[in-house]
Design an enzyme around this catalytic site. Structure first.
Site, short mmCIF file in Angstrom:
data_model
loop_
_atom_site.label_atom_id
_atom_site.label_comp_id
_atom_site.label_asym_id
_atom_site.label_seq_id
_atom_site.Cartn_x
_atom_site.Cartn_y
_atom_site.Cartn_z
N SER A 39 -4.93 5.17 5.55
CA SER A 39 -3.85 4.28 5.94
C SER A 39 -3.84 4.16 7.46
CB SER A 39 -2.52 4.85 5.46
OG SER A 39 -1.44 4.27 6.15
N ASP A 60 0.82 -1.21 0.00
CA ASP A 60 0.00 0.00 0.00
C ASP A 60 0.85 1.26 0.00
OD1 ASP A 60 -2.07 -1.81 0.20
OD2 ASP A 60 -3.19 -0.62 1.65
#
Length: 616
Positions: A517, A81
């Site tokens: 995140s 990610d």
């Protein structure tokens, strides 16, 4: 007594062809009739959390075969990610979770495996494998690659701890010199392993311990430490024990749906709230619950968030503690032990490490355990040597951190906050709820009233923030970034990092139907449901609207009249096929992502695919 699933392809004359192929993989005559244990590895050279996993499958396989099983390894994909962040690559992150789940199902069912070991680590890999394990409902155990060591460097004469987010913020902050920015970048991610704070990967690996699906230390033992090797070996031994219990003794308590039941999901969410885990865990627990056929919803998360205190504060919520510090303080078992003493978890839940959680805590919670080997286990620490190799060091702290009044993990009465680290908000802008990681929100921002600054994409929001459009007091609204509208529900780490770099981290709020995140902190509210592309109110917000956020009251409100809101909805619906779509957004969307978008649900449902949409 249940028959081995693998007998379908190994027994009977009509399976001569299948047996011939099994023999070509190394299976001997004496092996037929043994349980076939699938090992789902996720090694890749793209991801620091997985770069060291290449030989882990062989470790597990050796333990399985010593215990009398047949081990067969396969690999899944793994998206980083952090590397995919801030560009079109992030569209693929969340959808990869579904592909991972499907690929594990395909391999295990196609080859009739009897049990499963999941070697995971980073953001979507553990959730994807968890979904598959609960879908398949065969004996399973998880063992992850472990967290990386915290970065460390000297700035202005002081040694500071670092992680990925520090590098991102420094790179965007014009006040940071090129020299210091490069120093931070080179120091932020020093070793293999999942990023060192309580980000999504580490949060999920911790939650597998609370769900009862992994061994103590799975979420906190450093990837580089030699002690982690034993977790892989023990996983191989334990999966054979679980398979034996189920197939030879008809013991259904060895199955993942009986381990990860409603009480276990409550335990996992309680842990998540207590440790201020990533808000992404909400998505993944909701998705896992659906695979397990457990009725665990946003309402349950809201209920738990109102009574669970914040017992463990870790980066990005504080620079003081990283996962290596959580491990020193007793890891997940230390947090669960404090929650147990506070009467906040179900200690009768089944667990792969023992008869039930109570038995496991008696041995592994350093506040009650008398086992010196356990204290030695939790004394495993960092070496401070950059490496991509697992088990490369054997450093230890001089002592464990058992200070429950002022340490990394605290008793309920000495909690960082009596309010937990995650909260569910709702209101006219989020009728089905949204999520805020309160662990990362300054107390002065627990109530916030501001003026909406609306963007139709993350890219536009980044340009607006860096271009000076966003000012103190604004509520940045980023919409059409949900599971369907993105598609793929991008993480908004860059916008929040850039707000910090502009000195606006405490002066603005950000709300989105996308997600964040695990490295995000500040007043960042995500998972707004329904999302804009599904007709959610967030799609009707206009720049200049007043937005009221009240975390203690669990509310978020677009301050316009019901009449005005209805008029805006009517105007939107009148756009026909262009209704509930972003205006003038240019974005390439691949066939694979379009297929995902057709089936994707909003975040309150875990962003899972709803195949019933094909029947509408």
């Amino acid at each position: 007594m249940p028959k081995l699933r693998s007998a379908t392809s190994t027994q009977g004359r009509n399976m001569a062809g299948a047996r011939a192929l099994w023999r070509a993989t190394g299976v001997k005559d004496s092996d037929f009739g043994k349980p076939i244990i699938a090992i789902s590895n996720s090694f890749t050279q793209f991801v620091p959390g997985h770069v060291h996993l290449k030989d882990m499958g062989s470790l597990v396989a050796g333990a399985i075969e010593e215990a009398g099983g047949i081990a067969k390894e396969f690999n899944t994909i793994a998206v980083d990610d952090g590397i995919a962040m801030g560009h079109g690559g992030m569209l693929y992150s969340l959808p990869s979770r579904e592909l991972i789940a499907d690929s594990v199902e395909y391999m295990v069912n196609a080859h009739c495996a009897d049990a499963l070991v999941c070697i995971s680590n980073c953001d979507k890999i553990t959730p994807g494998m968890m979904m598959a394990a609960l879908r398949l409902n065969i004996p399973v155990i998880f063992v992850s690659g472990g967290p990386m060591e915290a970065g460390k460097t000297k700035l202005s004469g002081d040694i500071i701890k670092l992680d990925l987010v520090d590098a991102m913020v420094a790179g965007a902050d014009e006040r940071v010199s090129d020299e210091d920015s490069e120093k931070i970048e080179r120091s932020a991610c020093p070793t293999c392993g999942s990023c060192s704070g309580m980000f999504t990967a580490n949060s999920m690996n911790c939650l597998t311990e609370a769900l009862g699906l992994s061994l103590p230390g799975n979420g906190s033992m450093l990837a580089t430490h030699a002690d982690r090797r034993e977790l892989f070996l023990e996983a191989g031994r334990r999966i054979m024990d679980l398979a034996t219990r189920y197939y030879k003794h008809d013991d259904e308590s060895a199955l993942p749906r009986n381990i990860a039941n409603f009480n276990a999901f409550e335990n996992a969410m309680t842990l998540d709230i207590a440790m201020g885990g990533s808000s992404n865990t909400v998505l993944h627990l909701l998705a896992g619950a659906q695979e397990a056929k457990v009725d665990f919803t946003m309402d349950d998360i809201d209920r738990l968030s109102r009574k669970v205190p914040h017992l463990c504060k870790v980066a990005p919520s504080t620079p003081k503690y990283h996962m290596e510090d959580v491990h020193r303080a007793g890891g997940v078992m230390g947090i669960l032990g404090e929650l147990d003493r506070a009467g906040l978890i179900h200690n009768d839940a089944y667990h792969v490490a023992g008869k039930n959680l109570k038995e496991v805590l008696a041995k592994w919670d350093i506040a009650q355990s008398q086992d010196e080997a356990v204290r030695k286990f939790f004394s495993a620490g960092p070496a401070g040597i950059p490496t991509t190799k697992a088990f490369s060091q054997d450093c230890r702290w001089d002592s464990v951190d058992d200070d429950r009044e002022g340490g990394c993990i605290r008793k309920r009465e000495f909690a960082f906050s009596q309010e937990g680290g995650l909260a569910v908000l709702s209101g006219n802008i989020a009728l089905d709820g949204c999520i805020v990681k309160t662990a990362g929100v300054e107390e002065e921002n627990h109530t916030f009233i501001g003026s909406a600054r609306v963007y139709e994409s993350q890219d536009d929001a980044v340009a607006g923030i860096l271009g000076g459009e966003v000012v103190a007091g604004d509520v940045v609204v980023i919409r059409y970034e949900g599971p369907k509208g993105g598609p793929g529900m991008q993480e908004m780490l860059y916008p929040t990092s850039y707000l910090k770099s502009r000195g606006l981290g405490k002066a603005c709020a950000l709300i989105t139907d996308g997600r964040f995140s695990g490295g995000t902190s500040g007043l960042s509210i995500g998972h707004v449901s329904p999302e804009a592309a599904a007709g959610g109110t967030i799609g009707l917000v206009e720049t200049g609207d007043r937005i009221e956020i009240d975390i203690p009251a669990r509310s978020i409100k677009l301050a316009i009249s019901d009449v005005e809101l209805a008029a805006r909805r009517s105007a939107m619906e009148s756009r026909g096929k262009q209704a509930w779509k972003p205006v003038d957004r240019i974005r390439e969307v691949s066939l694979a992502l379009k297929a995902y978008a057709l089936l994707a649900t909003s975040a309150d449902k875990g962003a899972v695919r709803d195949v019933s949409k094909l029947e509408d």
